[in-house]
Scaffold this motif. Sequence first.
Motif, PDB file in Angstrom:
ATOM      1  N   LEU A  30       0.860  -1.182   0.000  1.00  0.00           N
ATOM      2  CA  LEU A  30       0.000   0.000   0.000  1.00  0.00           C
ATOM      3  C   LEU A  30       0.895   1.231   0.000  1.00  0.00           C
ATOM      4  O   LEU A  30       1.876   1.290   0.741  1.00  0.00           O
ATOM      5  CB  LEU A  30      -0.874   0.033   1.259  1.00  0.00           C
ATOM      6  N   LEU A  31       0.563   2.203  -0.807  1.00  0.00           N
ATOM      7  CA  LEU A  31       1.218   3.491  -0.773  1.00  0.00           C
ATOM      8  C   LEU A  31       0.347   4.367   0.112  1.00  0.00           C
ATOM      9  O   LEU A  31      -0.872   4.426  -0.076  1.00  0.00           O
ATOM     10  CB  LEU A  31       1.310   4.068  -2.185  1.00  0.00           C
ATOM     11  N   VAL A  32       0.937   5.022   1.113  1.00  0.00           N
ATOM     12  CA  VAL A  32       0.161   5.809   2.062  1.00  0.00           C
ATOM     13  C   VAL A  32       0.813   7.165   2.311  1.00  0.00           C
ATOM     14  O   VAL A  32       2.009   7.332   2.112  1.00  0.00           O
ATOM     15  CB  VAL A  32      -0.003   5.079   3.422  1.00  0.00           C
ATOM     16  N   ALA A  33      -0.006   8.095   2.752  1.00  0.00           N
ATOM     17  CA  ALA A  33       0.487   9.385   3.221  1.00  0.00           C
ATOM     18  C   ALA A  33       0.472   9.335   4.738  1.00  0.00           C
ATOM     19  O   ALA A  33      -0.507   8.899   5.335  1.00  0.00           O
ATOM     20  CB  ALA A  33      -0.414  10.505   2.717  1.00  0.00           C
ATOM     21  N   THR A  34       1.580   9.710   5.369  1.00  0.00           N
ATOM     22  CA  THR A  34       1.597   9.823   6.825  1.00  0.00           C
ATOM     23  C   THR A  34       1.592  11.301   7.160  1.00  0.00           C
ATOM     24  O   THR A  34       2.216  12.103   6.474  1.00  0.00           O
ATOM     25  CB  THR A  34       2.808   9.117   7.456  1.00  0.00           C
ATOM     26  N   GLN A  35       0.877  11.666   8.187  1.00  0.00           N
ATOM     27  CA  GLN A  35       0.705  13.069   8.545  1.00  0.00           C
ATOM     28  C   GLN A  35       1.381  13.364   9.874  1.00  0.00           C
ATOM     29  O   GLN A  35       1.899  12.477  10.515  1.00  0.00           O
ATOM     30  CB  GLN A  35      -0.787  13.405   8.626  1.00  0.00           C
ATOM     31  N   GLY A  36       1.358  14.617  10.271  1.00  0.00           N
ATOM     32  CA  GLY A  36       1.924  15.008  11.553  1.00  0.00           C
ATOM     33  C   GLY A  36       3.374  15.420  11.434  1.00  0.00           C
ATOM     34  O   GLY A  36       3.840  15.821  10.373  1.00  0.00           O
ATOM     35  N   VAL A  37       4.105  15.281  12.525  1.00  0.00           N
ATOM     36  CA  VAL A  37       5.511  15.698  12.579  1.00  0.00           C
ATOM     37  C   VAL A  37       6.341  14.956  11.544  1.00  0.00           C
ATOM     38  O   VAL A  37       7.240  15.518  10.931  1.00  0.00           O
ATOM     39  CB  VAL A  37       6.086  15.461  13.997  1.00  0.00           C
ATOM     40  N   ASP A  38       6.043  13.692  11.327  1.00  0.00           N
ATOM     41  CA  ASP A  38       6.794  12.865  10.378  1.00  0.00           C
ATOM     42  C   ASP A  38       6.051  12.711   9.062  1.00  0.00           C
ATOM     43  O   ASP A  38       5.943  11.606   8.530  1.00  0.00           O
ATOM     44  CB  ASP A  38       7.065  11.484  10.973  1.00  0.00           C
ATOM     45  N   ALA A  39       5.535  13.805   8.495  1.00  0.00           N
ATOM     46  CA  ALA A  39       4.793  13.722   7.245  1.00  0.00           C
ATOM     47  C   ALA A  39       5.675  13.111   6.169  1.00  0.00           C
ATOM     48  O   ALA A  39       6.830  13.486   6.002  1.00  0.00           O
ATOM     49  CB  ALA A  39       4.316  15.101   6.816  1.00  0.00           C
ATOM     50  N   SER A  40       5.121  12.115   5.470  1.00  0.00           N
ATOM     51  CA  SER A  40       5.903  11.460   4.431  1.00  0.00           C
ATOM     52  C   SER A  40       5.005  10.654   3.512  1.00  0.00           C
ATOM     53  O   SER A  40       3.822  10.462   3.768  1.00  0.00           O
ATOM     54  CB  SER A  40       6.947  10.534   5.053  1.00  0.00           C
ATOM     55  N   LEU A  41       5.616  10.181   2.453  1.00  0.00           N
ATOM     56  CA  LEU A  41       5.025   9.204   1.566  1.00  0.00           C
ATOM     57  C   LEU A  41       5.681   7.887   1.941  1.00  0.00           C
ATOM     58  O   LEU A  41       6.909   7.823   2.072  1.00  0.00           O
ATOM     59  CB  LEU A  41       5.333   9.584   0.116  1.00  0.00           C
ATOM     60  N   ALA A  42       4.894   6.854   2.161  1.00  0.00           N
ATOM     61  CA  ALA A  42       5.450   5.588   2.629  1.00  0.00           C
ATOM     62  C   ALA A  42       4.779   4.408   1.941  1.00  0.00           C
ATOM     63  O   ALA A  42       3.668   4.518   1.440  1.00  0.00           O
ATOM     64  CB  ALA A  42       5.273   5.467   4.141  1.00  0.00           C
ATOM     65  N   SER A  43       5.485   3.295   1.951  1.00  0.00           N
ATOM     66  CA  SER A  43       4.971   2.040   1.420  1.00  0.00           C
ATOM     67  C   SER A  43       4.801   1.064   2.580  1.00  0.00           C
ATOM     68  O   SER A  43       5.677   0.961   3.435  1.00  0.00           O
ATOM     69  CB  SER A  43       5.956   1.476   0.387  1.00  0.00           C
ATOM     70  N   VAL A  44       3.680   0.365   2.610  1.00  0.00           N
ATOM     71  CA  VAL A  44       3.424  -0.633   3.647  1.00  0.00           C
ATOM     72  C   VAL A  44       3.384  -2.005   2.978  1.00  0.00           C
ATOM     73  O   VAL A  44       2.580  -2.245   2.076  1.00  0.00           O
ATOM     74  CB  VAL A  44       2.079  -0.377   4.366  1.00  0.00           C
ATOM     75  N   ASP A  45       4.272  -2.899   3.399  1.00  0.00           N
ATOM     76  CA  ASP A  45       4.266  -4.281   2.926  1.00  0.00           C
ATOM     77  C   ASP A  45       3.083  -4.966   3.598  1.00  0.00           C
ATOM     78  O   ASP A  45       3.049  -5.092   4.826  1.00  0.00           O
ATOM     79  CB  ASP A  45       5.585  -4.960   3.305  1.00  0.00           C
ATOM     80  N   VAL A  46       2.092  -5.398   2.825  1.00  0.00           N
ATOM     81  CA  VAL A  46       0.883  -5.939   3.436  1.00  0.00           C
ATOM     82  C   VAL A  46       1.102  -7.313   4.070  1.00  0.00           C
ATOM     83  O   VAL A  46       0.330  -7.707   4.945  1.00  0.00           O
ATOM     84  CB  VAL A  46      -0.310  -5.981   2.452  1.00  0.00           C
ATOM     85  N   ALA A  47       2.136  -8.017   3.684  1.00  0.00           N
ATOM     86  CA  ALA A  47       2.411  -9.327   4.292  1.00  0.00           C
ATOM     87  C   ALA A  47       3.014  -9.183   5.677  1.00  0.00           C
ATOM     88  O   ALA A  47       2.688  -9.948   6.588  1.00  0.00           O
ATOM     89  CB  ALA A  47       3.349 -10.137   3.396  1.00  0.00           C
ATOM     90  N   THR A  48       3.888  -8.180   5.863  1.00  0.00           N
ATOM     91  CA  THR A  48       4.604  -8.037   7.128  1.00  0.00           C
ATOM     92  C   THR A  48       4.155  -6.842   7.959  1.00  0.00           C
ATOM     93  O   THR A  48       4.435  -6.771   9.148  1.00  0.00           O
ATOM     94  CB  THR A  48       6.111  -7.885   6.874  1.00  0.00           C
ATOM     95  N   GLY A  49       3.508  -5.850   7.332  1.00  0.00           N
ATOM     96  CA  GLY A  49       3.143  -4.618   8.027  1.00  0.00           C
ATOM     97  C   GLY A  49       4.288  -3.631   8.117  1.00  0.00           C
ATOM     98  O   GLY A  49       4.148  -2.561   8.692  1.00  0.00           O
ATOM     99  N   SER A  50       5.423  -3.956   7.530  1.00  0.00           N
ATOM    100  CA  SER A  50       6.596  -3.087   7.564  1.00  0.00           C
ATOM    101  C   SER A  50       6.332  -1.803   6.777  1.00  0.00           C
ATOM    102  O   SER A  50       5.848  -1.849   5.646  1.00  0.00           O
ATOM    103  CB  SER A  50       7.796  -3.827   6.966  1.00  0.00           C
ATOM    104  N   VAL A  51       6.650  -0.662   7.384  1.00  0.00           N
ATOM    105  CA  VAL A  51       6.462   0.641   6.746  1.00  0.00           C
ATOM    106  C   VAL A  51       7.818   1.170   6.306  1.00  0.00           C
ATOM    107  O   VAL A  51       8.744   1.253   7.108  1.00  0.00           O
ATOM    108  CB  VAL A  51       5.791   1.648   7.713  1.00  0.00           C
TER     109      VAL A  51
END
Length: 84
Positions: A30-51
């Motif tokens: 999953l490609l996601v937007a993270t908000q707040g102090v650590d705003a970023s574009l991130a990828s989440v491995d759906v098998a492991t949950g690793s961001v």
Amino acid sequence: MTDPEGGSQRIVTTHADVRDPSWSPDGLALLVATQGVDASLASVDVATGSVTRIAATAEPIHRPAWSPDHTRLAAISDRRLVLM
């Protein structure tokens, strides 16, 4: 999250500020937007949950998306369109 085919549901990450998920074309991330102090574009491995942070941003980003061939990314910030 529900898998791309609309089947089973499960939690893939517990990161508090993950928003606007977009499935990768192969359904493995999953490609996601993270908000707040650590705003970023991130990828989440759906098998492991690793961001994995792809890019840190100085401003919130929204609606991240994969290109159909899985080689490019796009998102909208409060000020502009961001392509990677």
